[in-house]
Write a protein that holds these residues in place. Structure first.
Motif, mmCIF file in Angstrom:
data_model
loop_
_atom_site.group_PDB
_atom_site.id
_atom_site.type_symbol
_atom_site.label_atom_id
_atom_site.label_comp_id
_atom_site.label_asym_id
_atom_site.label_seq_id
_atom_site.Cartn_x
_atom_site.Cartn_y
_atom_site.Cartn_z
ATOM 1 N N ASP A 157 0.900 -1.497 0.147
ATOM 2 C CA ASP A 157 0.192 -0.076 0.414
ATOM 3 C C ASP A 157 0.887 1.489 -0.353
ATOM 4 O OD1 ASP A 157 -2.690 -1.901 -0.028
ATOM 5 O OD2 ASP A 157 -2.588 -1.763 1.782
ATOM 6 N N THR A 158 1.888 1.439 0.492
ATOM 7 C CA THR A 158 2.961 2.389 0.527
ATOM 8 C C THR A 158 3.403 2.853 -0.494
ATOM 9 O OG1 THR A 158 3.757 1.781 3.257
ATOM 10 C CG2 THR A 158 5.110 2.840 2.005
ATOM 11 N N LEU A 159 3.499 1.359 -1.525
ATOM 12 C CA LEU A 159 4.258 1.624 -2.415
ATOM 13 C C LEU A 159 3.176 2.367 -3.845
ATOM 14 C CD1 LEU A 159 7.308 -0.319 -2.240
ATOM 15 C CD2 LEU A 159 7.350 1.581 -2.015
ATOM 16 N N ALA A 160 2.051 1.335 -3.134
ATOM 17 C CA ALA A 160 0.853 1.789 -4.431
ATOM 18 C C ALA A 160 1.378 0.777 -5.447
ATOM 19 C CB ALA A 160 1.566 3.666 -4.708
ATOM 20 N N VAL A 161 1.015 -0.343 -4.627
ATOM 21 C CA VAL A 161 1.009 -1.698 -5.490
ATOM 22 C C VAL A 161 0.271 -2.306 -6.000
ATOM 23 C CG1 VAL A 161 2.612 -3.316 -6.646
ATOM 24 C CG2 VAL A 161 3.919 -1.502 -6.013
ATOM 25 N N LYS A 162 -0.380 -3.075 -5.806
ATOM 26 C CA LYS A 162 -1.504 -3.483 -6.017
ATOM 27 C C LYS A 162 -1.193 -5.281 -5.663
ATOM 28 C CE LYS A 162 -3.884 -1.701 -10.150
ATOM 29 N NZ LYS A 162 -4.583 -1.979 -11.738
ATOM 30 N N LYS A 163 -2.403 -4.895 -3.846
ATOM 31 C CA LYS A 163 -2.119 -6.006 -3.244
ATOM 32 C C LYS A 163 -1.896 -7.785 -4.639
ATOM 33 C CE LYS A 163 -3.760 -5.088 0.651
ATOM 34 N NZ LYS A 163 -4.222 -3.841 -0.123
ATOM 35 N N ARG A 164 -2.910 -8.236 -5.001
ATOM 36 C CA ARG A 164 -3.385 -8.964 -5.572
ATOM 37 C C ARG A 164 -2.527 -9.355 -6.742
ATOM 38 N NH1 ARG A 164 -7.098 -5.578 -8.527
ATOM 39 N NH2 ARG A 164 -6.181 -4.560 -10.489
ATOM 40 N N ASP A 165 -1.373 -8.486 -7.165
ATOM 41 C CA ASP A 165 -0.429 -8.985 -7.914
ATOM 42 C C ASP A 165 0.794 -9.795 -6.951
ATOM 43 O OD1 ASP A 165 -1.297 -7.935 -9.953
ATOM 44 O OD2 ASP A 165 -1.520 -6.106 -10.413
ATOM 45 N N PHE A 166 0.987 -9.148 -5.878
ATOM 46 C CA PHE A 166 2.011 -9.870 -5.097
ATOM 47 C C PHE A 166 1.256 -10.404 -3.719
ATOM 48 C CE2 PHE A 166 3.626 -5.963 -7.481
ATOM 49 C CZ PHE A 166 4.459 -6.771 -8.437
ATOM 50 N N PRO A 167 0.842 -12.108 -4.225
ATOM 51 C CA PRO A 167 0.151 -11.864 -2.859
ATOM 52 C C PRO A 167 1.254 -12.589 -1.518
ATOM 53 C CG PRO A 167 0.533 -13.951 -4.903
ATOM 54 C CD PRO A 167 1.335 -12.469 -5.258
ATOM 55 N N PHE A 168 1.064 -13.069 -0.516
ATOM 56 C CA PHE A 168 1.586 -12.927 0.339
ATOM 57 C C PHE A 168 1.750 -14.594 0.660
ATOM 58 C CE2 PHE A 168 2.345 -14.413 5.162
ATOM 59 C CZ PHE A 168 3.755 -13.906 4.860
ATOM 60 N N SER A 169 3.095 -14.838 0.628
ATOM 61 C CA SER A 169 4.038 -16.297 0.654
ATOM 62 C C SER A 169 4.867 -15.821 1.198
ATOM 63 C CB SER A 169 3.833 -17.730 -0.488
ATOM 64 O OG SER A 169 4.168 -18.828 0.012
ATOM 65 N N HIS A 170 5.219 -17.170 2.449
ATOM 66 C CA HIS A 170 6.395 -17.597 3.158
ATOM 67 C C HIS A 170 7.304 -17.820 2.093
ATOM 68 C CE1 HIS A 170 9.038 -17.523 6.288
ATOM 69 N NE2 HIS A 170 9.626 -19.192 5.710
ATOM 70 N N GLY A 171 8.338 -16.634 2.918
ATOM 71 C CA GLY A 171 9.899 -17.749 1.298
ATOM 72 C C GLY A 171 9.524 -16.924 0.209
ATOM 73 N N ALA A 172 8.523 -15.733 0.005
ATOM 74 C CA ALA A 172 8.397 -15.526 -1.919
ATOM 75 C C ALA A 172 8.983 -14.025 -1.676
ATOM 76 C CB ALA A 172 6.771 -14.661 -1.697
ATOM 77 N N ARG A 173 9.188 -14.155 -2.946
ATOM 78 C CA ARG A 173 10.090 -13.143 -3.417
ATOM 79 C C ARG A 173 9.298 -11.884 -4.740
ATOM 80 N NH1 ARG A 173 17.158 -12.969 -5.306
ATOM 81 N NH2 ARG A 173 16.992 -11.080 -6.149
ATOM 82 N N HIS A 174 9.137 -11.032 -4.908
ATOM 83 C CA HIS A 174 8.729 -10.204 -5.472
ATOM 84 C C HIS A 174 9.488 -9.060 -5.794
ATOM 85 C CE1 HIS A 174 4.863 -11.937 -3.715
ATOM 86 N NE2 HIS A 174 4.996 -11.909 -2.479
ATOM 87 N N ALA A 175 9.666 -8.940 -7.489
ATOM 88 C CA ALA A 175 9.845 -8.003 -7.741
ATOM 89 C C ALA A 175 8.816 -7.377 -8.459
ATOM 90 C CB ALA A 175 10.588 -9.198 -9.226
ATOM 91 N N LEU A 176 8.755 -5.964 -7.872
ATOM 92 C CA LEU A 176 8.392 -4.773 -7.938
ATOM 93 C C LEU A 176 8.371 -3.795 -8.464
ATOM 94 C CD1 LEU A 176 8.068 -3.225 -3.718
ATOM 95 C CD2 LEU A 176 6.386 -5.751 -5.072
ATOM 96 N N PRO A 177 7.461 -3.594 -9.173
ATOM 97 C CA PRO A 177 7.380 -2.461 -10.807
ATOM 98 C C PRO A 177 8.877 -2.028 -10.282
ATOM 99 C CG PRO A 177 5.370 -2.693 -9.698
ATOM 100 C CD PRO A 177 5.752 -3.373 -8.885
ATOM 101 N N ASP A 178 9.121 -0.543 -9.295
ATOM 102 C CA ASP A 178 9.584 0.348 -8.982
ATOM 103 C C ASP A 178 11.406 -0.367 -8.938
ATOM 104 O OD1 ASP A 178 9.797 -0.815 -6.226
ATOM 105 O OD2 ASP A 178 9.275 0.763 -4.933
ATOM 106 N N GLY A 179 11.266 -1.411 -9.121
ATOM 107 C CA GLY A 179 12.613 -1.725 -8.578
ATOM 108 C C GLY A 179 13.128 -2.557 -7.163
ATOM 109 N N LEU A 180 12.379 -2.482 -6.400
ATOM 110 C CA LEU A 180 12.728 -2.786 -5.102
ATOM 111 C C LEU A 180 12.588 -4.069 -4.757
ATOM 112 C CD1 LEU A 180 11.489 0.026 -2.905
ATOM 113 C CD2 LEU A 180 13.451 -0.741 -3.148
ATOM 114 N N VAL A 181 12.599 -5.199 -4.172
ATOM 115 C CA VAL A 181 12.371 -6.764 -3.948
ATOM 116 C C VAL A 181 11.811 -6.620 -2.423
ATOM 117 C CG1 VAL A 181 13.182 -9.039 -3.702
ATOM 118 C CG2 VAL A 181 14.577 -7.050 -5.256
ATOM 119 N N LEU A 182 10.669 -7.154 -2.910
ATOM 120 C CA LEU A 182 9.757 -7.556 -1.377
ATOM 121 C C LEU A 182 10.098 -9.053 -1.236
ATOM 122 C CD1 LEU A 182 8.207 -6.987 1.131
ATOM 123 C CD2 LEU A 182 6.444 -6.749 -0.273
ATOM 124 N N PHE A 183 10.492 -9.381 0.017
ATOM 125 C CA PHE A 183 10.808 -10.640 0.600
ATOM 126 C C PHE A 183 9.998 -10.828 1.806
ATOM 127 C CE2 PHE A 183 15.096 -9.906 -0.966
ATOM 128 C CZ PHE A 183 15.290 -10.973 -1.651
#
Length: 216
Positions: A157-183
Protein backbone atom coordinates in the motif's frame (compact mmCIF):
# COMPACT_ATOMS: atom_id res chain seq x y z
CA UNK A 1 4.44 24.65 -3.75
CA UNK A 2 6.12 21.19 -3.84
CA UNK A 3 4.66 18.43 -1.73
CA UNK A 4 6.62 17.70 1.42
CA UNK A 5 8.06 14.22 1.84
CA UNK A 6 6.44 12.51 4.84
CA UNK A 7 8.60 12.33 7.94
CA UNK A 8 10.43 9.01 8.37
CA UNK A 9 9.85 8.96 12.12
CA UNK A 10 6.97 10.15 14.31
CA UNK A 11 7.50 12.12 17.48
CA UNK A 12 7.84 9.86 20.50
CA UNK A 13 4.64 11.35 21.95
CA UNK A 14 2.72 11.05 18.66
CA UNK A 15 -0.99 11.63 19.23
CA UNK A 16 -2.37 10.92 15.75
CA UNK A 17 -4.25 7.81 16.90
CA UNK A 18 -6.38 8.47 19.99
CA UNK A 19 -6.65 4.83 21.04
CA UNK A 20 -2.92 4.16 20.79
CA UNK A 21 -2.01 7.41 22.55
CA UNK A 22 -4.40 6.57 25.40
CA UNK A 23 -3.00 3.05 25.68
CA UNK A 24 0.56 4.42 25.83
CA UNK A 25 -0.50 6.91 28.48
CA UNK A 26 -1.96 4.15 30.62
CA UNK A 27 1.21 2.11 30.29
CA UNK A 28 3.30 5.14 31.19
CA UNK A 29 1.31 5.56 34.40
CA UNK A 30 1.87 1.91 35.32
CA UNK A 31 5.46 1.69 34.09
CA UNK A 32 7.03 5.17 34.07
CA UNK A 33 10.49 3.69 33.49
CA UNK A 34 9.46 2.17 30.11
CA UNK A 35 9.89 3.93 26.76
CA UNK A 36 6.10 4.15 26.17
CA UNK A 37 6.33 6.06 22.91
CA UNK A 38 6.23 5.75 19.15
CA UNK A 39 9.19 3.44 18.58
CA UNK A 40 11.76 4.75 16.08
CA UNK A 41 13.36 2.64 13.38
CA UNK A 42 16.70 1.03 14.26
CA UNK A 43 19.62 0.81 11.86
CA UNK A 44 21.96 2.85 9.67
CA UNK A 45 20.82 5.48 7.20
CA UNK A 46 22.62 3.67 4.37
CA UNK A 47 20.58 0.50 4.85
CA UNK A 48 19.97 -1.50 1.68
CA UNK A 49 17.42 -3.79 3.36
CA UNK A 50 14.41 -2.59 5.37
CA UNK A 51 12.79 -5.16 7.67
CA UNK A 52 9.17 -4.30 8.41
CA UNK A 53 7.30 -5.78 11.36
CA UNK A 54 3.75 -5.21 12.56
CA UNK A 55 3.89 -3.11 15.74
CA UNK A 56 5.87 -2.80 19.00
CA UNK A 57 5.30 -5.44 21.65
CA UNK A 58 4.04 -4.25 25.02
CA UNK A 59 6.98 -5.62 27.01
CA UNK A 60 9.42 -5.54 24.10
CA UNK A 61 9.89 -2.42 21.98
CA UNK A 62 7.34 -0.39 23.97
CA UNK A 63 9.50 -1.02 27.03
CA UNK A 64 12.96 -0.75 25.46
CA UNK A 65 12.42 1.76 22.65
CA UNK A 66 13.99 -0.49 19.99
CA UNK A 67 12.03 -2.61 17.49
CA UNK A 68 11.79 -6.25 18.64
CA UNK A 69 14.24 -5.64 21.50
CA UNK A 70 13.25 -7.52 24.62
CA UNK A 71 10.45 -9.71 23.27
CA UNK A 72 10.27 -13.29 22.02
CA UNK A 73 10.29 -12.31 18.34
CA UNK A 74 13.50 -10.38 18.86
CA UNK A 75 15.10 -13.43 20.44
CA UNK A 76 14.80 -15.07 17.03
CA UNK A 77 15.24 -12.00 14.82
CA UNK A 78 18.47 -10.57 16.19
CA UNK A 79 20.47 -13.83 16.40
CA UNK A 80 19.31 -14.58 12.85
CA UNK A 81 20.56 -11.19 11.65
CA UNK A 82 23.91 -11.91 13.33
CA UNK A 83 24.15 -15.25 11.50
CA UNK A 84 23.32 -13.57 8.18
CA UNK A 85 25.97 -10.87 8.62
CA UNK A 86 23.36 -8.12 8.93
CA UNK A 87 24.32 -7.38 12.53
CA UNK A 88 27.52 -7.24 14.55
CA UNK A 89 28.24 -7.70 18.21
CA UNK A 90 26.18 -9.70 20.67
CA UNK A 91 22.48 -9.95 21.42
CA UNK A 92 22.52 -9.03 25.11
CA UNK A 93 19.27 -7.45 26.29
CA UNK A 94 21.06 -5.68 29.12
CA UNK A 95 23.56 -4.13 26.70
CA UNK A 96 21.69 -2.79 23.67
CA UNK A 97 24.79 -0.87 22.61
CA UNK A 98 26.64 -4.17 22.12
CA UNK A 99 24.72 -4.88 18.89
CA UNK A 100 24.60 -2.83 15.72
CA UNK A 101 23.04 -3.43 12.33
CA UNK A 102 24.92 -3.37 9.04
CA UNK A 103 23.19 -2.91 5.70
CA UNK A 104 19.72 -3.22 7.19
CA UNK A 105 17.21 -1.27 9.23
CA UNK A 106 14.24 -2.51 11.28
CA UNK A 107 10.94 -0.66 11.52
CA UNK A 108 7.25 -1.38 12.07
CA UNK A 109 4.12 -0.74 10.04
CA UNK A 110 2.58 0.75 13.21
CA UNK A 111 4.95 2.57 15.54
CA UNK A 112 2.95 2.49 18.79
CA UNK A 113 2.01 -0.56 20.81
CA UNK A 114 -1.64 -1.51 20.21
CA UNK A 115 -3.94 -3.18 22.77
CA UNK A 116 -3.85 -6.98 22.40
CA UNK A 117 -1.15 -6.52 19.72
CA UNK A 118 -3.91 -5.72 17.20
CA UNK A 119 -3.83 -2.36 15.44
CA UNK A 120 -6.96 -1.31 13.61
CA UNK A 121 -7.03 -0.78 9.86
CA UNK A 122 -7.39 2.96 10.48
CA UNK A 123 -4.28 2.98 12.67
CA UNK A 124 -2.30 1.06 10.07
CA UNK A 125 -3.39 3.53 7.41
CA UNK A 126 -2.59 6.55 9.59
CA UNK A 127 0.91 5.29 10.40
CA UNK A 128 1.65 4.46 6.78
CA UNK A 129 2.89 8.02 6.27
CA UNK A 130 5.93 7.20 8.38
CA UNK A 131 6.66 4.02 6.43
CA UNK A 132 6.42 6.13 3.27
CA UNK A 133 8.86 8.62 4.75
CA UNK A 134 11.17 5.92 6.03
CA UNK A 135 11.44 4.26 2.62
CA UNK A 136 11.99 7.61 0.92
CA UNK A 137 14.76 8.48 3.38
CA UNK A 138 16.86 5.40 2.54
CA UNK A 139 18.84 6.46 -0.56
CA UNK A 140 20.37 3.06 -1.37
CA UNK A 141 17.43 0.84 -0.43
CA UNK A 142 17.22 -2.30 -2.57
CA UNK A 143 14.97 -4.72 -0.73
CA UNK A 144 12.36 -5.08 1.99
CA UNK A 145 11.54 -8.03 4.22
CA UNK A 146 7.96 -8.13 5.48
CA UNK A 147 7.36 -10.07 8.68
CA UNK A 148 3.77 -11.21 8.34
CA UNK A 149 0.87 -10.45 6.05
CA UNK A 150 -0.05 -7.10 7.59
CA UNK A 151 3.48 -5.79 7.12
CA UNK A 152 3.46 -7.16 3.57
CA UNK A 153 0.18 -5.42 2.76
CA UNK A 154 1.32 -2.17 4.36
CA UNK A 155 4.50 -2.15 2.26
CA UNK A 156 2.51 -2.70 -0.94
CA UNK A 157 0.00 0.00 0.00
CA UNK A 158 2.86 2.37 0.79
CA UNK A 159 4.39 1.74 -2.63
CA UNK A 160 0.96 1.98 -4.33
CA UNK A 161 1.26 -1.55 -5.70
CA UNK A 162 -1.75 -3.79 -6.26
CA UNK A 163 -1.77 -6.49 -3.59
CA UNK A 164 -3.44 -9.03 -5.85
CA UNK A 165 -0.37 -8.96 -8.08
CA UNK A 166 1.98 -9.82 -5.21
CA UNK A 167 0.27 -12.28 -2.82
CA UNK A 168 1.80 -12.93 0.56
CA UNK A 169 3.49 -16.29 0.99
CA UNK A 170 6.29 -17.37 3.30
CA UNK A 171 9.52 -17.45 1.34
CA UNK A 172 8.11 -15.45 -1.57
CA UNK A 173 10.33 -13.04 -3.46
CA UNK A 174 8.53 -10.26 -5.32
CA UNK A 175 10.21 -8.05 -7.93
CA UNK A 176 8.30 -4.78 -7.59
CA UNK A 177 7.75 -2.34 -10.46
CA UNK A 178 9.98 0.34 -8.92
CA UNK A 179 13.01 -1.95 -8.83
CA UNK A 180 12.75 -2.91 -5.17
CA UNK A 181 12.50 -6.54 -4.12
CA UNK A 182 10.06 -7.62 -1.41
CA UNK A 183 10.68 -10.80 0.60
CA UNK A 184 7.97 -12.39 2.75
CA UNK A 185 8.23 -14.35 5.97
CA UNK A 186 5.77 -15.51 8.54
CA UNK A 187 6.14 -13.27 11.57
CA UNK A 188 8.76 -14.55 14.01
CA UNK A 189 6.23 -14.51 16.86
CA UNK A 190 6.00 -16.93 19.74
CA UNK A 191 2.71 -18.25 18.36
CA UNK A 192 4.17 -19.08 14.96
CA UNK A 193 7.31 -20.70 16.33
CA UNK A 194 5.54 -22.64 19.10
CA UNK A 195 3.04 -24.09 16.63
CA UNK A 196 5.75 -24.97 14.12
CA UNK A 197 4.32 -22.70 11.46
CA UNK A 198 7.70 -21.01 11.41
CA UNK A 199 10.88 -22.84 12.36
CA UNK A 200 14.25 -21.14 12.95
CA UNK A 201 15.56 -22.84 9.80
CA UNK A 202 12.66 -21.46 7.73
CA UNK A 203 13.24 -17.97 9.06
CA UNK A 204 16.99 -18.12 8.60
CA UNK A 205 16.49 -19.20 5.00
CA UNK A 206 14.43 -16.13 4.13
CA UNK A 207 16.78 -13.76 5.94
CA UNK A 208 19.80 -15.29 4.18
CA UNK A 209 18.12 -14.80 0.81
CA UNK A 210 17.27 -11.18 1.62
CA UNK A 211 20.86 -10.58 2.77
CA UNK A 212 22.24 -12.12 -0.41
CA UNK A 213 20.07 -9.81 -2.52
CA UNK A 214 21.79 -6.69 -1.16
CA UNK A 215 25.34 -8.02 -1.21
CA UNK A 216 27.71 -5.91 -3.29
Amino acid sequence: MPLLTPLPEPEADCALCDRLAAFRSGNAASHPDWFNGAVPSFGPGDARLLIVGLAPGLKGANRTGRPFWGDFAGDLLYPTLLKAGLAQGVHDLDRPGALSLSGCMITNAVRCVPPQNKPTSAEIKCCRQFLTGRIAALPVLRALLALGRIAHDSVLDTLAVKKRDFPFSHGARHALPDGLVLFDSFHCSRLNTNTGRLTPAMFEGVVREAAASIAD
